[in-house]
Design an enzyme around this catalytic site. Structure first.
Site, PDB file in Angstrom:
ATOM      1  N   THR A  15      15.282 -37.256  -0.723  1.00 20.79           N
ATOM      2  CA  THR A  15      15.718 -38.305   0.203  1.00 20.79           C
ATOM      3  C   THR A  15      15.687 -39.697  -0.416  1.00 20.79           C
ATOM      4  O   THR A  15      15.052 -39.936  -1.440  1.00 20.79           O
ATOM      5  CB  THR A  15      14.835 -38.304   1.466  1.00 20.79           C
ATOM      6  OG1 THR A  15      13.501 -38.646   1.115  1.00 20.79           O
ATOM      7  CG2 THR A  15      14.855 -36.951   2.145  1.00 20.79           C
ATOM      8  N   ASP A  16      16.348 -40.612   0.275  1.00 15.75           N
ATOM      9  CA  ASP A  16      16.305 -42.014  -0.104  1.00 15.75           C
ATOM     10  C   ASP A  16      15.170 -42.682   0.678  1.00 15.75           C
ATOM     11  O   ASP A  16      14.393 -42.002   1.354  1.00 15.75           O
ATOM     12  CB  ASP A  16      17.651 -42.697   0.158  1.00 15.75           C
ATOM     13  CG  ASP A  16      18.090 -42.647   1.616  1.00 15.75           C
ATOM     14  OD1 ASP A  16      17.248 -42.384   2.508  1.00 15.75           O
ATOM     15  OD2 ASP A  16      19.284 -42.883   1.866  1.00 15.75           O
ATOM     16  N   MET A  17      15.074 -43.981   0.631  1.00  9.89           N
ATOM     17  CA  MET A  17      13.977 -44.684   1.303  1.00  9.89           C
ATOM     18  C   MET A  17      14.006 -44.530   2.815  1.00  9.89           C
ATOM     19  O   MET A  17      12.997 -44.669   3.484  1.00  9.89           O
ATOM     20  CB  MET A  17      13.991 -46.166   0.918  1.00  9.89           C
ATOM     21  CG  MET A  17      13.614 -46.386  -0.530  1.00  9.89           C
ATOM     22  SD  MET A  17      13.641 -48.123  -1.025  1.00  9.89           S
ATOM     23  CE  MET A  17      12.444 -48.835   0.063  1.00  9.89           C
ATOM     24  N   ILE A  20      16.736 -39.967   4.371  1.00  6.58           N
ATOM     25  CA  ILE A  20      18.010 -39.246   4.458  1.00  6.58           C
ATOM     26  C   ILE A  20      18.328 -38.672   3.074  1.00  6.58           C
ATOM     27  O   ILE A  20      18.105 -39.329   2.054  1.00  6.58           O
ATOM     28  CB  ILE A  20      19.129 -40.188   4.933  1.00  6.58           C
ATOM     29  CG1 ILE A  20      18.847 -40.600   6.384  1.00  6.58           C
ATOM     30  CG2 ILE A  20      20.501 -39.537   4.806  1.00  6.58           C
ATOM     31  CD1 ILE A  20      19.792 -41.640   6.932  1.00  6.58           C
TER      32      ILE A  20
END
Length: 130
Positions: A15-17, A20
C-alpha cells in the site's frame, strides 16, 4: 484449460501512505497468479529455465477500476483467451468479494534465453482455450 483462482491478502508493503494498494502491485499480484497457474499445470519453470526457455510479458492492457486496501482478501482469476505457437493471451482480474477492482489482458511470449528468439509453448500451455 480451466480458469485458475489465486488468493492474495493485501499487506502493508503493498500500500501507499493512505493504505491503498499502489498501482504497480496489481502487476505483482497477477504475476504471482500466473506463476501459480503454470505450476498447477505441472510446468516446472526452473526446469524450463535450465533448458534455456523463459516467458516474457510482451503486452499488458490494464484498467484500474477501484482501489484495494490494507488487509483486503483479493481473488485473482486467470483465464486463457487465445494461444499460438510461442504466444498466449490471458485475461486476469483482481476482485474483492465479487467486485472487479483491476482488469488486465496479458500477452506472454515464450523465448529461447540464449538467442532471444521465439520458442514453442510447452504442451500443457497449448491445450485448447477455455
Amino acid at each position: 484449460m480451466t480458469d485458475h483462482v489465486f488468493d492474495v491478502r493485501v499487506h502493508y508493503e503493498d500500500t501507499d501512505m493512505g493504505g491503498i494498494v499502489y498501482h504497480a502491485n496489481y502487476l505483482k499480484f497477477i504475476e504471482r497468479a500466473r506463476s501459480d497457474w503454470v505450476a498447477t499445470l505441472g510446468i516446472d519453470q526452473n526446469a524450463l529455465r535450465a533448458a534455456g526457455m523463459a516467458f516474457a510479458v510482451a503486452r499488458i492492457e490494464a484498467d484500474f477500476l477501484r482501489p484495494a486496501r490494507l488487509d483486503d482478501r483479493l481473488t485473482v482469476l486467470t483465464r486463457t483467451v487465445s494461444g499460438s505457437g510461442a504466444r498466449m493471451v490471458l485475461a486476469q482480474t483482481v476482485s474483492l468479494k465479487g467486485s472487479v477492482l483491476f482488469d488486465a489482458v496479458v500477452t506472454l511470449a515464450a523465448f529461447d534465453m540464449a538467442s532471444g528468439r521465439p520458442r514453442r509453448l510447452p504442451p500443457a500451455l497449448r491445450a485448447p482455450v477455455g
